[in-house]
Design a protein around this motif. Structure first.
Motif, PDB file in Angstrom:
ATOM      1  N   LEU A  40      -1.792  19.867 -11.486  1.00 32.68           N
ATOM      2  CA  LEU A  40      -0.395  20.170 -11.987  1.00 32.68           C
ATOM      3  C   LEU A  40      -0.514  20.998 -13.369  1.00 32.68           C
ATOM      4  O   LEU A  40      -0.952  20.449 -14.223  1.00 32.68           O
ATOM      5  N   THR A  41      -0.145  22.356 -13.180  1.00 30.14           N
ATOM      6  CA  THR A  41      -0.221  23.073 -14.264  1.00 30.14           C
ATOM      7  C   THR A  41       0.607  22.874 -15.498  1.00 30.14           C
ATOM      8  O   THR A  41       1.545  22.122 -14.954  1.00 30.14           O
ATOM      9  N   ILE A  42       0.509  23.186 -16.716  1.00 29.90           N
ATOM     10  CA  ILE A  42       1.395  23.177 -17.595  1.00 29.90           C
ATOM     11  C   ILE A  42       2.721  23.620 -17.451  1.00 29.90           C
ATOM     12  O   ILE A  42       3.782  23.046 -17.616  1.00 29.90           O
ATOM     13  N   HIS A  43       2.773  24.718 -16.441  1.00 37.71           N
ATOM     14  CA  HIS A  43       4.179  25.212 -16.008  1.00 37.71           C
ATOM     15  C   HIS A  43       4.727  24.283 -14.943  1.00 37.71           C
ATOM     16  O   HIS A  43       6.083  23.958 -15.428  1.00 37.71           O
ATOM     17  N   THR A  44       4.267  23.721 -14.104  1.00 35.39           N
ATOM     18  CA  THR A  44       4.928  22.714 -13.376  1.00 35.39           C
ATOM     19  C   THR A  44       5.183  21.563 -14.245  1.00 35.39           C
ATOM     20  O   THR A  44       6.390  20.910 -13.968  1.00 35.39           O
ATOM     21  N   ARG A  45       4.458  21.035 -15.225  1.00 39.02           N
ATOM     22  CA  ARG A  45       4.760  19.753 -15.810  1.00 39.02           C
ATOM     23  C   ARG A  45       5.984  19.984 -16.940  1.00 39.02           C
ATOM     24  O   ARG A  45       6.810  19.214 -17.126  1.00 39.02           O
ATOM     25  N   THR A  46       6.175  21.397 -17.354  1.00 42.27           N
ATOM     26  CA  THR A  46       7.337  21.656 -17.998  1.00 42.27           C
ATOM     27  C   THR A  46       8.560  21.499 -17.363  1.00 42.27           C
ATOM     28  O   THR A  46       9.782  21.130 -17.755  1.00 42.27           O
ATOM     29  N   LEU A  47       8.590  22.179 -16.153  1.00 44.21           N
ATOM     30  CA  LEU A  47       9.792  21.988 -14.902  1.00 44.21           C
ATOM     31  C   LEU A  47      10.011  20.332 -14.838  1.00 44.21           C
ATOM     32  O   LEU A  47      11.023  20.215 -14.529  1.00 44.21           O
ATOM     33  N   LEU A  48       9.028  19.691 -14.703  1.00 46.35           N
ATOM     34  CA  LEU A  48       8.852  18.407 -14.076  1.00 46.35           C
ATOM     35  C   LEU A  48       9.640  17.508 -15.344  1.00 46.35           C
ATOM     36  O   LEU A  48      10.646  16.873 -15.094  1.00 46.35           O
ATOM     37  N   GLY A  49       9.334  17.956 -16.608  1.00 47.00           N
ATOM     38  CA  GLY A  49      10.103  17.213 -17.628  1.00 47.00           C
ATOM     39  C   GLY A  49      11.547  17.301 -17.951  1.00 47.00           C
ATOM     40  O   GLY A  49      11.999  16.679 -18.254  1.00 47.00           O
ATOM     41  N   LEU A  50      11.701  18.876 -17.764  1.00 45.12           N
ATOM     42  CA  LEU A  50      12.865  19.338 -17.965  1.00 45.12           C
ATOM     43  C   LEU A  50      13.870  18.668 -16.958  1.00 45.12           C
ATOM     44  O   LEU A  50      15.059  18.229 -17.048  1.00 45.12           O
ATOM     45  N   GLY A  51      13.476  18.741 -15.612  1.00 48.37           N
ATOM     46  CA  GLY A  51      14.288  18.089 -14.588  1.00 48.37           C
ATOM     47  C   GLY A  51      14.553  16.587 -14.710  1.00 48.37           C
ATOM     48  O   GLY A  51      15.509  16.049 -14.596  1.00 48.37           O
ATOM     49  N   LEU A  52      13.582  15.907 -15.299  1.00 49.59           N
ATOM     50  CA  LEU A  52      13.721  14.378 -15.461  1.00 49.59           C
ATOM     51  C   LEU A  52      14.524  14.278 -16.874  1.00 49.59           C
ATOM     52  O   LEU A  52      15.605  13.263 -16.471  1.00 49.59           O
ATOM     53  N   VAL A  53      14.638  15.149 -17.527  1.00 52.19           N
ATOM     54  CA  VAL A  53      15.831  14.850 -18.829  1.00 52.19           C
ATOM     55  C   VAL A  53      17.148  15.000 -18.032  1.00 52.19           C
ATOM     56  O   VAL A  53      18.150  14.556 -18.362  1.00 52.19           O
ATOM     57  N   ILE A  54      17.105  16.303 -17.379  1.00 57.39           N
ATOM     58  CA  ILE A  54      18.527  16.632 -16.604  1.00 57.39           C
ATOM     59  C   ILE A  54      18.945  15.685 -15.945  1.00 57.39           C
ATOM     60  O   ILE A  54      20.084  15.387 -15.825  1.00 57.39           O
ATOM     61  N   LYS A  55      18.228  15.229 -15.094  1.00 55.01           N
ATOM     62  CA  LYS A  55      18.434  13.962 -14.084  1.00 55.01           C
ATOM     63  C   LYS A  55      19.067  12.845 -14.567  1.00 55.01           C
ATOM     64  O   LYS A  55      19.990  12.307 -14.175  1.00 55.01           O
ATOM     65  N   SER A  56      18.354  12.669 -15.748  1.00 56.96           N
ATOM     66  CA  SER A  56      18.896  11.204 -16.504  1.00 56.96           C
ATOM     67  C   SER A  56      20.071  11.050 -17.033  1.00 56.96           C
ATOM     68  O   SER A  56      20.727  10.211 -16.938  1.00 56.96           O
ATOM     69  N   PHE A  57      20.528  12.435 -17.472  1.00 54.61           N
ATOM     70  CA  PHE A  57      21.815  12.425 -18.329  1.00 54.61           C
ATOM     71  C   PHE A  57      22.812  13.391 -17.773  1.00 54.61           C
ATOM     72  O   PHE A  57      24.087  13.405 -18.362  1.00 54.61           O
ATOM     73  N   PHE A  58      22.460  14.447 -16.808  1.00 50.71           N
ATOM     74  CA  PHE A  58      23.453  15.269 -16.476  1.00 50.71           C
ATOM     75  C   PHE A  58      23.131  15.309 -14.697  1.00 50.71           C
ATOM     76  O   PHE A  58      22.523  16.536 -14.409  1.00 50.71           O
ATOM     77  N   PRO A  59      23.315  14.354 -14.047  1.00 43.73           N
ATOM     78  CA  PRO A  59      22.888  14.323 -12.490  1.00 43.73           C
ATOM     79  C   PRO A  59      23.609  15.698 -11.727  1.00 43.73           C
ATOM     80  O   PRO A  59      22.905  16.223 -10.782  1.00 43.73           O
ATOM     81  N   SER A  60      24.685  15.890 -12.160  1.00 43.70           N
ATOM     82  CA  SER A  60      25.477  17.105 -11.358  1.00 43.70           C
ATOM     83  C   SER A  60      24.677  18.447 -11.571  1.00 43.70           C
ATOM     84  O   SER A  60      24.498  19.196 -10.807  1.00 43.70           O
ATOM     85  N   LEU A  61      24.525  18.551 -12.847  1.00 47.80           N
ATOM     86  CA  LEU A  61      23.671  19.728 -13.499  1.00 47.80           C
ATOM     87  C   LEU A  61      22.305  19.680 -12.890  1.00 47.80           C
ATOM     88  O   LEU A  61      21.667  20.746 -12.443  1.00 47.80           O
ATOM     89  N   PHE A  62      21.874  18.427 -12.540  1.00 50.00           N
ATOM     90  CA  PHE A  62      20.226  18.531 -11.954  1.00 50.00           C
ATOM     91  C   PHE A  62      20.624  18.941 -10.605  1.00 50.00           C
ATOM     92  O   PHE A  62      19.415  19.453 -10.172  1.00 50.00           O
ATOM     93  N   LYS A  63      21.441  18.406  -9.900  1.00 53.73           N
ATOM     94  CA  LYS A  63      21.546  18.956  -8.394  1.00 53.73           C
ATOM     95  C   LYS A  63      21.631  20.362  -8.174  1.00 53.73           C
ATOM     96  O   LYS A  63      20.931  21.070  -7.325  1.00 53.73           O
TER      97      LYS A  63
END
Length: 264
Positions: free
Chosen positions: A164-187
């Motif tokens: 998992l490259t640093i690029h993929t991990r950055t997207l994973l981290g961003l997605g996790l934060v959005i999913k946690s607090f802004f589920p509609s935005l995450f979708k």
């Protein structure tokens, strides 16, 4: 709830972002073909043009949003954090540059003692300066996030052979934060990412709502920098007024000359 462009536009206008940026963000929210990932496009059962973002008719637009399970409007709480709007408009390189810190949400303590060769093979990172920066980001994770972060890293890294490259991990981290607090935005954001990334994020328990202050405080400076760099592209340049026009000395009008000229 029926999709209402007017109600969405009113919500977006309340955000403290440049008007051209507001309109582009509204288009991004309402049209799922904008920036759609090729893997997500495969889920749509009719002909589309994802390059132009065009759908044949309004019914297909509604059908597409339904297939992708998108909400009609974003959560009202997004108005309190307009910086997150820029993740839909900023280019990938800019987002990764500012939000590199989020990659560490999926990393474990092994990075502290990893050799340069391992950094290159496992994360695609070869710059000593970037390695140092990532380790500093890892050590800066707030204490109250540590337990959750440990479980995330354990799940993500359970397969030692998976790269998992640093690029993929950055997207994973961003997605996790959005999913946690802004589920509609995450979708909506998920539509722009590969199905492998979104699938992995969905397997991970979100952060507790009570950890919002710690989380946003940890990345607030980075989000603000990302927002400013993105928003600057949509702000109108300030008018440059010549110094002569700012003085209080004006030549008196020659009224008689003006009228004489009118009689010619």
């Amino acid at each position: 709830m029926a999709f209402s462009a007017e109600s969405l536009a009113r919500k977006v206008q309340k955000m403290n972002i440049p008007e051209p940026m507001q309109m582009l963000w509204w288009k991004w929210w309402s049209n799922p073909l904008i920036n759609i990932h090729a893997e997500q496009l495969e889920r749509i059962p009719f002909e589309t043009n994802h390059r132009t973002g065009k759908i044949q008719d309004y019914f297909q637009l509604l059908q597409t949003r339904s297939i992708l399970e998108l909400d009609d409007i974003p959560e009202p709480s997004l108005q309190d954090k307009p910086e997150l709007v820029c993740i839909s408009l900023g280019n990938t390189a800019t987002i990764e540059k500012h939000l590199l810190k989020l990659a560490t949400l999926t990393m474990d303590t092994s990075i502290i003692h990893a050799r340069p060769q391992e950094w290159n093979s496992k994360f695609g990172v070869s710059s000593p300066e970037e390695i140092r920066q990532i380790i500093e980001h890892y050590r800066s994770i707030p204490y109250r996030l540590a337990k959750w972060q440990f479980s995330v890293a354990s799940l993500v890294n359970q397969n030692d052979n998976e790269i998992l490259t640093i690029h993929t991990r950055t997207l994973l981290g961003l997605g996790l934060v959005i999913k946690s607090f802004f589920p509609s935005l995450f979708k909506r954001w998920s539509v722009t990412s590969s199905r492998s990334i979104t699938s992995l994020i969905k397997q991970i328990d979100p952060l507790e709502e009570g950890l919002w202050n710690e989380t946003i405080g940890w990345i607030d400076t980075e989000l603000a920098a990302l927002f400013e760099e993105t928003a600057d592209q949509y702000r109108e340049p300030a008018l440059e007024i010549e110094q002569d026009l700012l003085t209080d000395e004006f030549s008196p009008l020659d009224i008689e000359a003006i009228y004489r000229g009118a009689d010619v």
